[in-house]
Design a protein around this motif. Structure first.
Motif, mmCIF file in Angstrom:
data_model
loop_
_atom_site.group_PDB
_atom_site.id
_atom_site.type_symbol
_atom_site.label_atom_id
_atom_site.label_comp_id
_atom_site.label_asym_id
_atom_site.label_seq_id
_atom_site.Cartn_x
_atom_site.Cartn_y
_atom_site.Cartn_z
ATOM 1 N N LEU A 194 -4.399 -2.572 5.774
ATOM 2 C CA LEU A 194 -4.633 -2.280 4.277
ATOM 3 C C LEU A 194 -3.655 -3.543 4.386
ATOM 4 N N ALA A 195 -2.328 -3.078 4.815
ATOM 5 C CA ALA A 195 -1.024 -3.408 4.338
ATOM 6 C C ALA A 195 -0.528 -4.430 5.635
ATOM 7 N N HIS A 196 -1.623 -4.798 6.273
ATOM 8 C CA HIS A 196 -1.265 -5.776 7.718
ATOM 9 C C HIS A 196 -0.819 -6.551 6.771
ATOM 10 N N ARG A 197 0.776 -7.381 6.990
ATOM 11 C CA ARG A 197 1.388 -8.475 7.093
ATOM 12 C C ARG A 197 2.129 -8.223 5.230
ATOM 13 N N GLY A 198 2.202 -7.014 5.132
ATOM 14 C CA GLY A 198 3.134 -6.243 3.527
ATOM 15 C C GLY A 198 3.577 -5.356 3.846
ATOM 16 N N VAL A 199 3.888 -4.331 3.362
ATOM 17 C CA VAL A 199 4.388 -3.233 2.990
ATOM 18 C C VAL A 199 3.488 -1.997 2.754
ATOM 19 N N LEU A 210 0.960 10.942 11.113
ATOM 20 C CA LEU A 210 2.015 10.230 10.985
ATOM 21 C C LEU A 210 2.212 9.965 12.674
ATOM 22 N N GLU A 211 1.223 10.936 13.319
ATOM 23 C CA GLU A 211 1.403 10.711 14.659
ATOM 24 C C GLU A 211 0.970 9.180 15.140
ATOM 25 N N ALA A 212 -0.277 8.584 14.242
ATOM 26 C CA ALA A 212 -0.767 7.875 14.244
ATOM 27 C C ALA A 212 -0.490 7.115 14.175
ATOM 28 N N LEU A 213 0.233 6.444 13.209
ATOM 29 C CA LEU A 213 0.781 5.450 13.084
ATOM 30 C C LEU A 213 1.817 5.338 14.431
ATOM 31 N N ARG A 214 1.898 5.188 15.221
ATOM 32 C CA ARG A 214 3.241 5.160 17.024
ATOM 33 C C ARG A 214 2.173 3.343 17.355
ATOM 34 N N GLN A 215 0.543 3.526 17.274
ATOM 35 C CA GLN A 215 0.029 2.531 17.851
ATOM 36 C C GLN A 215 0.200 1.658 16.572
ATOM 37 N N PRO A 216 -0.049 1.570 15.499
ATOM 38 C CA PRO A 216 0.666 0.204 14.943
ATOM 39 C C PRO A 216 1.652 0.216 14.636
ATOM 40 N N LEU A 217 2.315 0.614 15.044
ATOM 41 C CA LEU A 217 4.231 0.874 14.679
ATOM 42 C C LEU A 217 4.542 0.209 16.191
ATOM 43 N N GLU A 218 3.474 -0.241 16.738
ATOM 44 C CA GLU A 218 4.165 -0.271 18.036
ATOM 45 C C GLU A 218 3.550 -1.836 18.319
ATOM 46 N N ALA A 269 -7.931 7.844 6.270
ATOM 47 C CA ALA A 269 -8.047 6.854 5.283
ATOM 48 C C ALA A 269 -6.548 6.064 6.109
ATOM 49 N N ILE A 270 -5.515 6.773 6.557
ATOM 50 C CA ILE A 270 -4.342 6.196 7.308
ATOM 51 C C ILE A 270 -4.900 4.727 8.414
ATOM 52 N N VAL A 271 -5.124 5.609 9.092
ATOM 53 C CA VAL A 271 -5.491 3.912 10.759
ATOM 54 C C VAL A 271 -6.581 3.490 10.539
ATOM 55 N N GLY A 272 -7.406 4.264 9.363
ATOM 56 C CA GLY A 272 -8.959 3.262 9.499
ATOM 57 C C GLY A 272 -10.046 4.443 10.171
ATOM 58 N N GLY A 273 -11.167 3.853 10.736
ATOM 59 C CA GLY A 273 -12.246 4.266 11.307
ATOM 60 C C GLY A 273 -12.879 5.591 10.235
ATOM 61 N N GLY A 274 -13.411 6.347 9.868
ATOM 62 C CA GLY A 274 -14.372 7.208 9.542
ATOM 63 C C GLY A 274 -15.710 6.718 9.757
ATOM 64 N N PRO A 275 -17.006 7.221 8.960
ATOM 65 C CA PRO A 275 -18.173 6.814 9.243
ATOM 66 C C PRO A 275 -18.609 5.669 9.483
ATOM 67 N N GLY A 276 -18.303 4.786 8.343
ATOM 68 C CA GLY A 276 -17.652 3.444 7.958
ATOM 69 C C GLY A 276 -17.353 2.541 8.434
ATOM 70 N N ARG A 290 1.196 -1.060 -0.076
ATOM 71 C CA ARG A 290 0.014 -0.207 0.262
ATOM 72 C C ARG A 290 1.073 1.279 0.097
ATOM 73 N N ALA A 291 0.851 2.409 -1.094
ATOM 74 C CA ALA A 291 1.223 3.391 -0.885
ATOM 75 C C ALA A 291 0.422 4.717 -1.399
ATOM 76 N N PRO A 292 0.043 4.978 0.297
ATOM 77 C CA PRO A 292 -1.252 5.924 0.263
ATOM 78 C C PRO A 292 -0.443 7.677 -0.477
ATOM 79 N N HIS A 293 -1.324 8.071 -0.640
ATOM 80 C CA HIS A 293 -0.780 9.948 -1.080
ATOM 81 C C HIS A 293 -0.651 9.880 0.840
ATOM 82 N N HIS A 294 0.567 11.712 0.054
ATOM 83 C CA HIS A 294 0.440 12.152 1.303
ATOM 84 C C HIS A 294 -0.310 12.929 1.508
ATOM 85 N N SER A 295 -1.275 13.417 1.120
ATOM 86 C CA SER A 295 -2.527 13.740 1.034
ATOM 87 C C SER A 295 -3.580 13.003 1.639
#
Ligand SMILES: Nc1ncnc2c1ncn2[C@@H]1O[C@H](COP(=O)(O)OP(=O)(O)OP(=O)(O)O)[C@@H](O)[C@H]1O
Ligand SMILES: [Mg+2]
Length: 341
Positions: free
Chosen positions: A287-292, A306-314, A272-279, A262-267
């Protein structure tokens, strides 16, 4: 009967319909969200299009248990069938042995929804062996070990339950031709960078590639998934479940056996990056689980994302908060970031 999803977890939902004398009306109770409430219109016209009769009395549909939030349009088919059973147009006994999932088009055709793999797994766990579903979902349902009953139209589902129609054969899953994924062998020179990629692949390390423009950072990062070992069967099913909930599976060969990239755009937004939102969809990290996960031009990404990446990374998962509690999506990925110096 069907299943609602809490994150990736299927929860059993009984769909009951009750018909009373009174002013004609159609009510859905049981914590149904908007898409689910709109089922009323789709079910009503779906039933009419199938040349069946929508009862001209007070119709109440209950989705139990009431405290569980019901999301999405996958309840259309079970609701329609419950109404038809309550008005004696479909035999009750036949319905009890089946689970059902699918959205209805206004003309009664069935449409595919996300999350069918998890719904099918829930059906199997509850001891239901057959799942009525749109044909495009059949291969996905079969991955869970239930017997899919692919039906194109509400009329076909009814005819099948009445014993008047054999279900369509489940299309044999096509073996995907292996994608010519980006190959490390195409890289010229760059001995050190290639070695770094190999070490990262072997050890599962995260990676930051820095360098001047045009030196091949993006090109190298894209070549990491190609040198990772293939997914084990259990892992493949887990990855497939996540992509299923996001509605991203190809209908013909739903099982994901290659490492996701998965290569999300920087915008991209934090949701969109960590999940959630109405749906409450899984984000790029899941979506990158077990991949890159490639964050190309790391510095361009918004700080909250970027800060929201802390939990998944840890922790290797994300928990997404919502009004009625929280859901957890797995998110164990290898991060590759690039910066231009
Ligand atoms: N070692 C190499 N072997 C083959 N092709 C290369 C190599 N290095 C760079 N290229 C090619 O040069 C082009 C630029 O590479 P790439 O976009 O990956 O650079 P970058 O470091 O990401 O640059 P930027 O900082 O501008 O994003 C690509 O078309 C890439 O395929
Ligand atoms: Mg680049």
């Amino acid at each position: 009967m069907t299943h609602a999803l809490v994150g990736l977890e299927p929860r059993r939902v009984e769909v009951e319909a009750h018909i009373q004398n009174g002013v004609p009306s159609f009510t859905i109770v049981g914590l149904a969200d908007r898409a689910c409430q709109e089922a009323r219109e789709r079910v009503r016209s779906g039933i009419a299009s199938a040349e069946l009769e929508f009862p001209g009395r007070r119709v109440t549909v209950n989705l139990a248990p009431a405290e569980l939030r019901k999301e999405g349009s996958g309840f259309d088919l079970p609701i329609a069938l419950a109404v038809l059973a309550a008005s004696r147009q479909v035999p009750h006994a036949a319905l009890e042995r089946h689970a059902a999932v699918g959205e209805l088009a206004l003309d009664g055709r069935l449409r595919r929804v996300g999350g069918v793999l998890a719904v099918a797994e829930g059906a199997r766990r509850t001891g239901l062996e057959r799942l009525l579903c749109p044909p495009e979902s059949a291969a996905e349902a079969a991955l869970a070990g239930v017997e899919p009953v692919p039906v194109r139209h509400l009329a076909d589902a009814v005819a099948y339950l009445r014993g008047e129609l054999d279900p369509d054969p489940v299309p044999a899953p096509r073996v995907p031709e292996r994608r010519a994924s980006a190959d490390l062998a195409d890289v010229r020179g760059q001995e050190r960078a290639r070695r770094v990629l190999e070490v990262a692949a072997a050890g599962g390390h995260n990676l930051l590639l820095g360098g001047p423009p045009g030196t091949g950072k993006t090109m190298l990062a894209r070549r990491l998934p190609g040198i990772l070992p293939a997914l084990e069967p259990d892992a493949a099913l887990e990855v497939t479940r996540i992509h299923s909930v996001a509605g991203l599976l190809p209908p013909q060969h739903p099982l994901i056996e290659e490492r996701p990239f998965r290569a999300p755009h920087h915008s991209a937004s934090t949701a969109a990056i960590v999940g959630g939102g109405p749906g409450l969809r899984p984000g790029e990290v899941s979506l990158a689980h077990r991949g890159v996960l490639l964050l190309d031009e790391l510095a361009e990404f918004a700080r909250p994302a970027l800060e929201a990446l802390r939990q998944p990374l840890e922790d290797g998962f994300v928990s997404v908060a919502r009004a009625a509690g929280r859901v957890v999506f797995p998110a164990r990925f290898q991060l590759v970031a690039t910066t231009t110096s």
